[in-house]
Design an enzyme around this catalytic site. Sequence first.
Site, PDB file in Angstrom:
ATOM      1  N   GLN A  77       0.834  -1.199   0.000  1.00 17.58           N
ATOM      2  CA  GLN A  77       0.000   0.000   0.000  1.00 17.58           C
ATOM      3  C   GLN A  77       0.874   1.257   0.000  1.00 17.58           C
ATOM      4  O   GLN A  77       0.575   2.236  -0.698  1.00 17.58           O
ATOM      5  CB  GLN A  77      -0.930   0.003   1.217  1.00 17.58           C
ATOM      6  CG  GLN A  77      -1.871   1.199   1.254  1.00 17.58           C
ATOM      7  CD  GLN A  77      -2.621   1.303   2.580  1.00 17.58           C
ATOM      8  OE1 GLN A  77      -2.258   0.635   3.551  1.00 17.58           O
ATOM      9  NE2 GLN A  77      -3.644   2.135   2.625  1.00 17.58           N
ATOM     10  N   GLN A 120       2.151   2.027  -3.362  1.00 18.92           N
ATOM     11  CA  GLN A 120       1.062   2.545  -4.190  1.00 18.92           C
ATOM     12  C   GLN A 120       0.782   4.013  -3.871  1.00 18.92           C
ATOM     13  O   GLN A 120       0.492   4.804  -4.770  1.00 18.92           O
ATOM     14  CB  GLN A 120      -0.202   1.707  -3.943  1.00 18.92           C
ATOM     15  CG  GLN A 120      -1.332   1.976  -4.912  1.00 18.92           C
ATOM     16  CD  GLN A 120      -1.041   1.434  -6.303  1.00 18.92           C
ATOM     17  OE1 GLN A 120      -0.198   0.558  -6.459  1.00 18.92           O
ATOM     18  NE2 GLN A 120      -1.724   1.955  -7.304  1.00 18.92           N
ATOM     19  N   GLU A 121       0.889   4.372  -2.609  1.00 20.62           N
ATOM     20  CA  GLU A 121       0.554   5.733  -2.185  1.00 20.62           C
ATOM     21  C   GLU A 121       1.668   6.742  -2.483  1.00 20.62           C
ATOM     22  O   GLU A 121       1.394   7.864  -2.901  1.00 20.62           O
ATOM     23  CB  GLU A 121       0.262   5.753  -0.678  1.00 20.62           C
ATOM     24  CG  GLU A 121      -1.046   5.064  -0.281  1.00 20.62           C
ATOM     25  CD  GLU A 121      -2.271   5.910  -0.600  1.00 20.62           C
ATOM     26  OE1 GLU A 121      -2.123   6.998  -1.188  1.00 20.62           O
ATOM     27  OE2 GLU A 121      -3.385   5.482  -0.251  1.00 20.62           O
ATOM     28  N   SER A 122       2.928   6.336  -2.230  1.00 16.98           N
ATOM     29  CA  SER A 122       3.984   7.350  -2.238  1.00 16.98           C
ATOM     30  C   SER A 122       5.274   6.941  -2.933  1.00 16.98           C
ATOM     31  O   SER A 122       6.214   7.741  -2.988  1.00 16.98           O
ATOM     32  CB  SER A 122       4.327   7.724  -0.797  1.00 16.98           C
ATOM     33  OG  SER A 122       4.904   6.605  -0.120  1.00 16.98           O
ATOM     34  N   TYR A 174      -6.708   0.664  -7.410  1.00 17.89           N
ATOM     35  CA  TYR A 174      -5.920   0.786  -6.172  1.00 17.89           C
ATOM     36  C   TYR A 174      -5.842  -0.558  -5.449  1.00 17.89           C
ATOM     37  O   TYR A 174      -4.755  -1.040  -5.105  1.00 17.89           O
ATOM     38  CB  TYR A 174      -6.584   1.839  -5.289  1.00 17.89           C
ATOM     39  CG  TYR A 174      -5.927   2.121  -3.953  1.00 17.89           C
ATOM     40  CD1 TYR A 174      -4.842   2.985  -3.863  1.00 17.89           C
ATOM     41  CD2 TYR A 174      -6.425   1.570  -2.782  1.00 17.89           C
ATOM     42  CE1 TYR A 174      -4.264   3.290  -2.637  1.00 17.89           C
ATOM     43  CE2 TYR A 174      -5.856   1.867  -1.550  1.00 17.89           C
ATOM     44  CZ  TYR A 174      -4.770   2.724  -1.491  1.00 17.89           C
ATOM     45  OH  TYR A 174      -4.209   3.020  -0.262  1.00 17.89           O
TER      46      TYR A 174
END
Length: 737
Positions: A566, A569-571, A697
Amino acid sequence: MVKTPASDVSQGRTERAVTRTPSAPADVEGLAEVALEQKPEERNSAASALTVDDSTYTGDLAVLKNRGKLRILIPANIGGAFYLPRKGWPVDAQHETASSFARRHGLEPVLVPVASFADMIPSLLEGKGDIIAANLTVTERRREEIAFSVPLTTVHQQVLVAQDQTGIQGVKDLVGKRVMVDPHSSFWDRMAALQKEYPGIELVKRPEGLTDEAELDAVAHGKIDAAVRDSNVASMYLSFRDDIKVAFAMRGTDDIAWGIRPGSPHLRAALNKFLHLELLAGNEPIRHTDGFEGIKKRKVLRVLMPNNAASYFLYKGELHGFEYELAKAFADAHKLRLEVIVPETHEQLLNWLVDGRGDIAAGFLEPSDELKARSLAFSRPYHFAPRHLVVKADDPMNGIWDMQDRTVMVRRSSPYWRDLQEMLESGYAFDLVAAPEHMETEELIARVAEGEIDATVADGHLLDIELARGLAVKSGFQLGEDRPHAVAVRAKDKKLRKALNRFIKKEYKGLVYNILYKKYFTNARAVRALAAGRLSSDGTGLSPYDDITQRYAEEYGFDWRLITAQMFQESRFDPQAQSFAGARGLLQVMPRTARFMGFANVLEPEDGIHAGIKYLDWVRNRFEPSLPFNERMWFSLAAYNAGHGHVDDARRLARNLGLNGDRWFENTEKAMLLLSKKQYASKARYGYVRGVEPVSYVREIRQRYRAYVEIADRRLSRRETMPLSVAGSDIVHAPSG
């Protein structure tokens, strides 16, 4: 393996119940007589197939590894009567999963039958077994005695009645009715509590030795009015019985988990990590053999490939590899989502392709008549390489005749084995040793460099990688001409093969191809950088923040590898990342949300990770406890991305469309996509949402998580179990004389 008897499998507490019940009526006494008449041979024939371990010992995972066994306690019989295996039996699946866990850790799975379910927990505590895999209901009183794994599933307790019974539709309808319940089960506790509220309910103790089938026969024939089963067990029975039905489900839900002896934290942690993989990553690939048309319909291309420096690997948490990037380019060209599946051994690679667990097999495969005879076909070659005998850099070997009395180790399934056997038959003198099938060529080259084996064989591009890394090896000599490498498909998948050939013809030695080839094989600086960033031998190395992620994931009950997926995926692991909407940090938490969670500066890595995990935990807890454990995780990630309200809208829409609102993949995610359309968004409580974002996502995180788990766990387990010598190996000796 003998399957589990079909009773006592969702039994509750082990202590004797004390609630008073009326005496059993005459027909129930007759059922008790039936139970006593069970023939000894009924259990003996089944029991003989079980491996019974009579030893008694306790200890954590290290003790079990030292002994080499995992003893799995199972309910052996019901009063001496074994059941035949039944398709869909939930305890069967639990036994298989527990056995897979054992094998993953190098342990022999041993099924230990326990005659009475009441003896299950005492047997665990006495050291007669190591885990209980018996559709075990988690109760507070049990938690005082033993530890539990993460839940395998969530169930309802359901009341079963005869098919023609119309008068029982709720708890109050049980007043004046006879409900048979095992006094050792959690069902008894639930029914005893209801009896206090509705005193007219007549609880009938299930006679010792009565089988599940006999009890349900008694319900169907009206000898008793009702029985109770967990919903997963009830579903199995209803799949083949039409004389009983579910009258209603009782309030509340129960978690089903594995029982573990207290004082075994490492075993429990290993079980939980494994179950996260099984439940979240979807360990067993779905089988499809419907060719290119089916692939385009599903919009997913499944590529089987090994985990090594040439094909597919992790570099600082990101997926890399020459074949991986080519496969992704092919998938992108056809607007497909790439899904990589890593078999545990090289032998499985083509077996899984034939079985339909993947659509394409890669791994620099060499076409051969032998493989084509297995209903496989190959694309046109996309790569050519010579083959080398690899020896230490200071080895005086000067050519093929210097192989005298050397030991050469390669995998039996590799084309190298066939070449070396032909050399033996031609009179060359050396010993040929079979390497473990899970061992990569790069690992064998490393063993040559360390002096643990004399030599191995490698294709030129694989040797180039190790030379660019500075490994102390060299080519002793070249084995013949360049060999072609291609990808394999099932022979009948002609359209897929045609599409692959078009792609290879267009890209082979083109600009992108040449850039990738230089990056992965010939640019020493790039190769060394990629090697330095690959997964470390201790299983970490997914991100620069593994220690922090592991600590907080453990605190809140998440798999740290899922959180890391995750985070990427986010940053992309940038702690200073900020979105256009104002989200900040490694897990992109909004400032207002961070303050709500008690964090002032999420740009600081530890606070950013802690805040994101704490928020994900808060989101997860907003979903009802009855939502299955594994599904709750995917819904939580979707809500983290799009908001809980939009996920609720999607679940309602899914149910209206006849889909399952309690499942994310292939169900609620389809409804989420529709919420970007006016006709659906206008009727949703929270209105429009660009549904493709949460859907992508969650899918991207799941795919990356699968890769993290597969690559991290397998690399670690291989390093733990690799042989240090050739002693006891399968050796083909050089001809004597």
